[in-house]
Design an enzyme around this catalytic site. Structure first.
Site, PDB file in Angstrom:
ATOM      1  CG  HIS A 306      16.983  51.187 -59.032  1.00  0.00           C
ATOM      2  ND1 HIS A 306      17.767  52.200 -58.553  1.00  0.00           N
ATOM      3  CD2 HIS A 306      17.767  50.444 -59.836  1.00  0.00           C
ATOM      4  CE1 HIS A 306      18.979  52.086 -59.074  1.00  0.00           C
ATOM      5  NE2 HIS A 306      19.008  51.029 -59.851  1.00  0.00           N
ATOM      6  CG  ASP A 363      18.855  43.475 -63.442  1.00  0.00           C
ATOM      7  OD1 ASP A 363      19.044  44.051 -62.366  1.00  0.00           O
ATOM      8  OD2 ASP A 363      19.745  43.280 -64.293  1.00  0.00           O
TER       9      ASP A 363
HETATM   10  C1  SDX Z   1      20.495  46.668 -60.124  1.00  0.00           C
HETATM   11  O1  SDX Z   1      22.136  50.525 -57.497  1.00  0.00           O
HETATM   12  C2  SDX Z   1      22.079  50.386 -58.776  1.00  0.00           C
HETATM   13  O2  SDX Z   1      22.161  51.306 -59.531  1.00  0.00           O
HETATM   14  C3  SDX Z   1      21.908  48.960 -59.236  1.00  0.00           C
HETATM   15  C4  SDX Z   1      21.727  48.762 -60.753  1.00  0.00           C
HETATM   16  C5  SDX Z   1      22.983  49.105 -61.530  1.00  0.00           C
HETATM   17  O3  SDX Z   1      22.880  49.371 -62.719  1.00  0.00           O
HETATM   18  O4  SDX Z   1      24.104  49.031 -60.941  1.00  0.00           O
HETATM   19  O5  SDX Z   1      20.651  49.552 -61.208  1.00  0.00           O
HETATM   20  C6  SDX Z   1      21.425  47.302 -61.105  1.00  0.00           C
HETATM   21  O6  SDX Z   1      20.958  46.080 -59.185  1.00  0.00           O
HETATM   22  C7  SDX Z   1      19.007  46.851 -60.295  1.00  0.00           C
HETATM   23  C8  SDX Z   1      18.187  46.230 -59.125  1.00  0.00           C
HETATM   24  C9  SDX Z   1      18.086  44.721 -59.369  1.00  0.00           C
HETATM   25  N1  SDX Z   1      17.506  44.064 -58.188  1.00  0.00           N
HETATM   26  C10 SDX Z   1      16.261  43.530 -58.247  1.00  0.00           C
HETATM   27  O7  SDX Z   1      15.493  43.642 -59.197  1.00  0.00           O
HETATM   28  C11 SDX Z   1      15.873  42.749 -57.008  1.00  0.00           C
HETATM   29  C12 SDX Z   1      14.454  43.120 -56.572  1.00  0.00           C
HETATM   30  N2  SDX Z   1      14.484  44.505 -56.059  1.00  0.00           N
HETATM   31  C13 SDX Z   1      14.678  44.682 -54.643  1.00  0.00           C
HETATM   32  O8  SDX Z   1      15.352  43.716 -53.955  1.00  0.00           O
HETATM   33  C14 SDX Z   1      14.917  46.136 -54.238  1.00  0.00           C
HETATM   34  O9  SDX Z   1      14.014  46.888 -54.917  1.00  0.00           O
HETATM   35  C15 SDX Z   1      16.296  46.718 -54.427  1.00  0.00           C
HETATM   36  C16 SDX Z   1      17.359  45.860 -53.819  1.00  0.00           C
HETATM   37  C17 SDX Z   1      16.595  46.887 -55.878  1.00  0.00           C
HETATM   38  C18 SDX Z   1      16.301  48.082 -53.744  1.00  0.00           C
HETATM   39  O10 SDX Z   1      16.267  47.864 -52.391  1.00  0.00           O
HETATM   40  P1  SDX Z   1      16.085  49.096 -51.354  1.00  0.00           P
HETATM   41  O11 SDX Z   1      16.319  50.397 -52.016  1.00  0.00           O
HETATM   42  O12 SDX Z   1      16.881  48.770 -50.141  1.00  0.00           O
HETATM   43  O13 SDX Z   1      14.557  49.097 -51.071  1.00  0.00           O
HETATM   44  P2  SDX Z   1      13.855  48.166 -50.004  1.00  0.00           P
HETATM   45  O14 SDX Z   1      14.331  46.763 -50.197  1.00  0.00           O
HETATM   46  O15 SDX Z   1      13.980  48.802 -48.673  1.00  0.00           O
HETATM   47  O16 SDX Z   1      12.327  48.228 -50.505  1.00  0.00           O
HETATM   48  C19 SDX Z   1      11.519  49.352 -50.175  1.00  0.00           C
HETATM   49  C20 SDX Z   1      10.132  48.751 -49.982  1.00  0.00           C
HETATM   50  C21 SDX Z   1      10.137  47.576 -49.005  1.00  0.00           C
HETATM   51  O17 SDX Z   1       8.872  47.554 -48.403  1.00  0.00           O
HETATM   52  P3  SDX Z   1       8.763  48.193 -46.869  1.00  0.00           P
HETATM   53  O18 SDX Z   1       9.761  47.451 -46.018  1.00  0.00           O
HETATM   54  O19 SDX Z   1       9.095  49.673 -47.035  1.00  0.00           O
HETATM   55  O20 SDX Z   1       7.312  47.937 -46.502  1.00  0.00           O
HETATM   56  O21 SDX Z   1       9.671  48.207 -51.244  1.00  0.00           O
HETATM   57  C22 SDX Z   1       9.512  46.808 -51.130  1.00  0.00           C
HETATM   58  C23 SDX Z   1      10.276  46.360 -49.894  1.00  0.00           C
HETATM   59  O22 SDX Z   1       9.641  45.231 -49.305  1.00  0.00           O
HETATM   60  N3  SDX Z   1      10.123  46.236 -52.345  1.00  0.00           N
HETATM   61  C24 SDX Z   1       9.597  45.242 -53.056  1.00  0.00           C
HETATM   62  C25 SDX Z   1      10.483  45.064 -54.132  1.00  0.00           C
HETATM   63  N4  SDX Z   1      11.503  45.926 -54.047  1.00  0.00           N
HETATM   64  C26 SDX Z   1      11.266  46.652 -52.917  1.00  0.00           C
HETATM   65  N5  SDX Z   1       8.496  44.489 -52.889  1.00  0.00           N
HETATM   66  C27 SDX Z   1       8.277  43.543 -53.835  1.00  0.00           C
HETATM   67  N6  SDX Z   1       9.079  43.298 -54.916  1.00  0.00           N
HETATM   68  C28 SDX Z   1      10.188  44.056 -55.082  1.00  0.00           C
HETATM   69  N7  SDX Z   1      10.982  43.838 -56.142  1.00  0.00           N
END
Ligand code: SDX
Length: 429
Positions: A306, A363
């Protein structure tokens, strides 16, 4: 709200003084509004450190895993209030008295029907269209029906549009589902609660009585509450930006639905269930966890991580409890819950997830409950959209009630071509 300031010292230039503003909770903010006139922009793609507005609706402490709606903790609301009560709190800022609640519920209930001609909209879509595609179209089209509530400068228009959207989203969502399975649309009923009405419109048919299971209705209502609002997330920011141009509320909510559809946002609940089905068994978890950690593999654990929560999403905790309640009540033994629980256990003990502070989000468990209730996977994000409509409306209204409200127009860091002469085609051959 500014009693401190920060000084920007740039070589060869006068120091730039910027006020620091303090809220009632959370980080202070540096007011950079005057920077543009001094020749600088801030640079923050993805808005990792940008407060886009001042708001009093929802507060999140991502490190502590705290979520408050108008100061009330989400777990207390989920366990002690119903969704319409939470809607009232989000929209009006205070918990309603019994009389205020009954009046609010009466108005919402009596706006649940949609214009009869809206049914013909559905017949323009393929039966196998994704329900979110249909919702984007049909909700935006509400502006074609409700000309009497499009003046965004009229607070009465804003209020009736808010009630129409809050009331009609479940009806339109159930119509999406019925259309895909070729069953007739079921009219809303005024003797049912918000969640009961939605379930009845989803699963009843004209040939027999349909009794809503009270445990399922309670779980549905709790799912609505858990998804109601979440500060300045992508879809809410989309609604605010759309609304800042003066666009009508139906168009703004349609824009929010479109943004929510993305798998990184509200679409994650559908993607998470597909992921759990693909993993299939606890024996395969290690392989998928390894893929999620592999930078060269685009696979991510859906329902994990998140932007704000660097701790357990408090909604996921309530959702997991509701998961066990519903599966126990319905006597369902869903192996996907075992996969989800084991995946959570393994991920939360894995250095990669611990170091990156990746926890289950809202989720992660919702899909298992929705599947147990009988909601098809393609409708999962539609459920999220029904629930989040009140949050979108609350923020849209807050923005319009702000006397300093102006059109949102971000700038950029330009790294393209500098000015050059254009040669007509005949000179370029
Ligand atoms: C919702 O914003 C809100 O409040 C949203 C929400 C709401 O109520 O409105 O809470 C609802 O959208 C919840 C999130 C649902 N999405 C997912 O579950 C999809 C999987 N999660 C990711 O795609 C990610 O965690 C996000 C999109 C939720 C957050 O993305 P960020 O903050 O841009 O973080 P990032 O993608 O830069 O990740 C940081 C690091 C990365 O590694 P590095 O590049 O730093 O080495 O963490 C890793 C990412 O690769 N990472 C994951 C991961 N999520 C982040 N690695 C594996 N699996 C994951 N799920």
């Amino acid at each position: 709200m500014a009693d401190k300031q920060v000084t920007l010292t740039i070589e060869g230039q006068e120091p730039i003084e910027l006020p620091i503003m303090k809220g009632t909770d959370g980080p202070d903010v540096i007011d950079v509004r005057t920077l543009g006139s001094q020749g600088y922009f801030t640079f923050d793609p993805g808005f990792l450190a940008t407060a886009s507005c001042e708001s009093q609706i929802t507060y999140i402490d991502g490190d502590a895993g705290i979520l408050l709606h108008r100061g009330y903790p989400i777990d207390e609301l989920a366990n002690n209030a119903d969704y319409l009560e939470v809607c009232y709190i989000l929209l009006y800022g205070e918990a309603p008295t019994r009389q205020e609640y009954d009046q609010f519920k009466q108005i919402v209930t009596r706006h649940t029907m949609v214009h009869e001609q809206i049914a013909s909209f559905f017949h323009g879509f393929r039966r196998d269209a994704h329900p979110m595609a249909v919702m984007c179209g049909v909700v935006g089209a509400l502006a074609a029906f409700y000309h009497d509530s499009l003046d965004i400068n009229n607070d009465k228009h804003r209020e009736i549009a808010a009630f129409r959207l809050l009331s009609k989203m479940p009806t339109l969502a159930a119509m999406c589902y019925k259309y895909t399975i070729g069953q007739p649309f079921i009219y809303p009923r005024n003797d049912l609660t918000y969640a009961e009405n939605f379930l009845h419109m989803m699963f009843a048919n004209p040939c027999e009585e349909y009794e809503v299971n009270p445990v399922v209705a309670r779980a549905m209502d709790k799912i609505f509450t858990l998804h109601a609002d979440h500060e300045q997330n992508a879809s809410t920011s989309t609604v605010r930006l759309s609304g800042s141009s003066g666009a009508n509320p139906f168009a703004c909510i349609a824009a929010g639905i479109a943004s929510l559809w993305g798998p990184a946002h509200g679409g994650a609940n559908e993607a998470c269930l597909h992921m759990l089905e693909e993993i299939g068994s606890v024996d395969n978890i290690e392989e998928y966890v390894a893929r999620a950690k592999d930078k060269d593999d685009p696979f991510r654990l859906m329902g994990f991580g998140h932007r704000v929560y660097k701790n357990y999403d408090p909604r996921a905790t309530v959702m997991r409890e509701a998961c066990h309640d519903v599966l126990d009540e319905l006597n369902i033994n869903d192996p996907l819950l075992d996969v989800a629980m084991e995946l959570e256990r393994i991920a939360l003990s894995d250095e990669y997830f611990v170091e990156k502070k990746l926890y289950p989000n809202v989720d992660f468990y919702s899909g298992i409950i929705l599947k147990a209730i009988g909601i098809p996977v393609s409708m999962f994000t539609v459920i999220f959209a029904i629930s989040r409509t009140v949050g979108w409306i609350a923020h849209w209204s807050e923005m319009h009630n702000d006397p300093h409200n102006r059109i949102g127009r971000p700038r950029q860091l330009y790294t393209g071509e500098t000015k050059r002469e254009f040669k007509p085609l005949h000179e370029r051959e």
